[in-house]
Design an enzyme around this catalytic site. Structure first.
Site, PDB file in Angstrom:
ATOM      1  N   HIS A  47       1.188  -0.416  15.172  1.00 27.43           N
ATOM      2  CA  HIS A  47       0.303   0.838  15.028  1.00 27.43           C
ATOM      3  C   HIS A  47      -1.088   0.290  15.769  1.00 27.43           C
ATOM      4  O   HIS A  47      -1.413  -0.710  15.690  1.00 27.43           O
ATOM      5  CB  HIS A  47      -0.156   1.010  13.471  1.00 27.43           C
ATOM      6  N   HIS A 105       4.548   7.188   2.201  1.00 28.50           N
ATOM      7  CA  HIS A 105       5.650   5.904   2.227  1.00 28.50           C
ATOM      8  C   HIS A 105       4.858   5.002   1.243  1.00 28.50           C
ATOM      9  O   HIS A 105       3.612   5.076   0.842  1.00 28.50           O
ATOM     10  CB  HIS A 105       5.676   5.475   3.445  1.00 28.50           C
ATOM     11  N   TYR A 144       9.893   1.870   9.804  1.00 28.42           N
ATOM     12  CA  TYR A 144       9.951   2.905   8.944  1.00 28.42           C
ATOM     13  C   TYR A 144      11.339   3.323   8.849  1.00 28.42           C
ATOM     14  O   TYR A 144      12.145   3.492   9.525  1.00 28.42           O
ATOM     15  CB  TYR A 144       9.034   4.206   9.067  1.00 28.42           C
ATOM     16  N   GLU A 175       8.359   1.448   4.172  1.00 24.08           N
ATOM     17  CA  GLU A 175       7.897   0.581   5.531  1.00 24.08           C
ATOM     18  C   GLU A 175       7.750  -0.810   5.115  1.00 24.08           C
ATOM     19  O   GLU A 175       7.553  -1.124   4.130  1.00 24.08           O
ATOM     20  CB  GLU A 175       6.345   1.023   5.896  1.00 24.08           C
ATOM     21  N   HIS A 196      -6.078  -1.907   4.723  1.00 27.99           N
ATOM     22  CA  HIS A 196      -5.831  -0.939   3.814  1.00 27.99           C
ATOM     23  C   HIS A 196      -5.247  -1.360   2.692  1.00 27.99           C
ATOM     24  O   HIS A 196      -4.167  -2.042   2.637  1.00 27.99           O
ATOM     25  CB  HIS A 196      -5.385   0.393   4.355  1.00 27.99           C
ATOM     26  N   HIS A 225       0.811  -1.257   0.143  1.00 33.72           N
ATOM     27  CA  HIS A 225      -0.059   0.064  -0.051  1.00 33.72           C
ATOM     28  C   HIS A 225       0.825   1.228   0.078  1.00 33.72           C
ATOM     29  O   HIS A 225       2.236   1.352   0.146  1.00 33.72           O
ATOM     30  CB  HIS A 225      -0.938  -0.011   1.336  1.00 33.72           C
TER      31      HIS A 225
END
Length: 311
Positions: free
Chosen positions: A250, A218, A259, A269, A203, A155
């Site tokens: 997260h 990112h 990261y 990431e 996501h 993503h």
């Protein structure tokens, strides 16, 4: 779950300041595999468990950042339908068809600019040379992996001003679901973060409200587990790579993460975990007073560099 329409992220095209140091980073540190170079000087790469010809495109330029992100759709018919609906929506600009072959081993692509200023494209055809393990009685992983060795490009997180218009385009035209959101204001009336999925992942693309258009936060790549995230941290130190933050977790998406930056300053990431999203799953909402815990669940503190260093 029968996936139709937009299926998944297909590629991200990144600008880098110097091609060879960037290529060394993406192949030796991150662990992607070079698949082609073209007459424009672009380099095409993929992760080891991806069947498509490429998922990352590197181009040397005067400034770093993202040129565009592409999504695969389920058929040529769907591509034509979505292109028509995007154009008719009034939510996209600079709509254009990119001819077949402009990316190697790739059919026509439909590109458009979304309200946050980012270029997004859709495609239905890209050759599938296969993954490193093959598809007949495969091993769980190949023997010749390098670096962090993610299994796929997963993503992007993008920053821009008109998050509301962009979310409307992705949900009402492209068929994405809003898996998670971050809201602000006394009644949560201002959407400041949106995490959108076209699959059963937490996501496939995400947006954060920012006063400038077309900013890149990112590109993310998937690892199998927390142990591989810790190994990625070791590689970052061993290879003297610029670390941003992590390893940590997260709150948003529940993913374990780290990261770091490529030599041009583009943030990468690698992460693992997250939850399964089905179409009937309610949207998870985070309020801005819990933003520290939402972004970095362990130390529950905002990191200004993480929020504001963009390309």
């Amino acid at each position: 779950m029968a996936l139709t329409g937009v299926l998944r992220p297909g590629h991200v095209a990144l600008r880098v300041l110097e091609l060879e140091p960037a290529l060394k980073h993406y192949t030796e540190v991150l662990g992607l595999i070079e698949t082609a170079r073209d007459a424009q000087g672009r380099v095409f790469l993929k992760a080891w468990d991806e069947h498509d010809h490429h998922s990352v495109v590197l181009r040397e330029a005067d400034s770093p950042g993202m040129d565009y992100m592409g999504f695969r759709v389920d058929s040529g018919h769907t591509l034509e339908r979505l292109a028509r609906e995007v154009e008719q929506s009034g939510l996209a600009t600079a709509c254009q068809w990119i001819p077949a072959g402009e990316h190697p081993h790739t059919g026509v692509r439909f590109r458009f600019t979304i309200p946050t200023g980012h270029a997004i494209e859709l495609f239905a055809d890209k050759d599938k040379p296969g993954c490193k393990t093959g598809d007949l009685n495969p091993d769980p992983w190949p023997d010749d992996l390098r670096g962090m060795a993610p299994s796929r490009f997963d993503h992007c997180l993008l920053y821009g001003d008109d998050v509301d218009g962009t979310v409307k385009l992705f949900r009402e035209v492209l068929g994405f679901s809003l898996a998670e959101q971050v809201v602000a204001g006394p009644d949560g009336e201002t959407l400041i973060g949106a995490f959108l999925t076209c699959s059963n992942k937490a996501h496939d693309i995400a947006f954060i409200r920012h006063p400038e258009k077309n900013r890149f936060h990112h590109a993310s790549f998937l690892l199998d587990n927390w142990g591989e995230v810790l190994k990625a941290a070791d590689i970052i130190s061993k290879k003297d790579v610029s670390l941003d933050i992590g390893p940590t977790r997260h709150g948003i998406t529940r993913g374990a993460t780290i990261y770091f930056f490529d030599p041009s300053g583009n943030r990468n990431e690698v992460f693992s975990g997250g939850y399964i999203h089905y179409p009937d799953k309610p949207t998870i909402t985070w309020t801005d007073n819990e933003l520290g815990r939402a972004i970095f669940y362990h130390d529950r503190k905002l990191n200004e560099a993480f929020l504001n260093v963009l390309t």
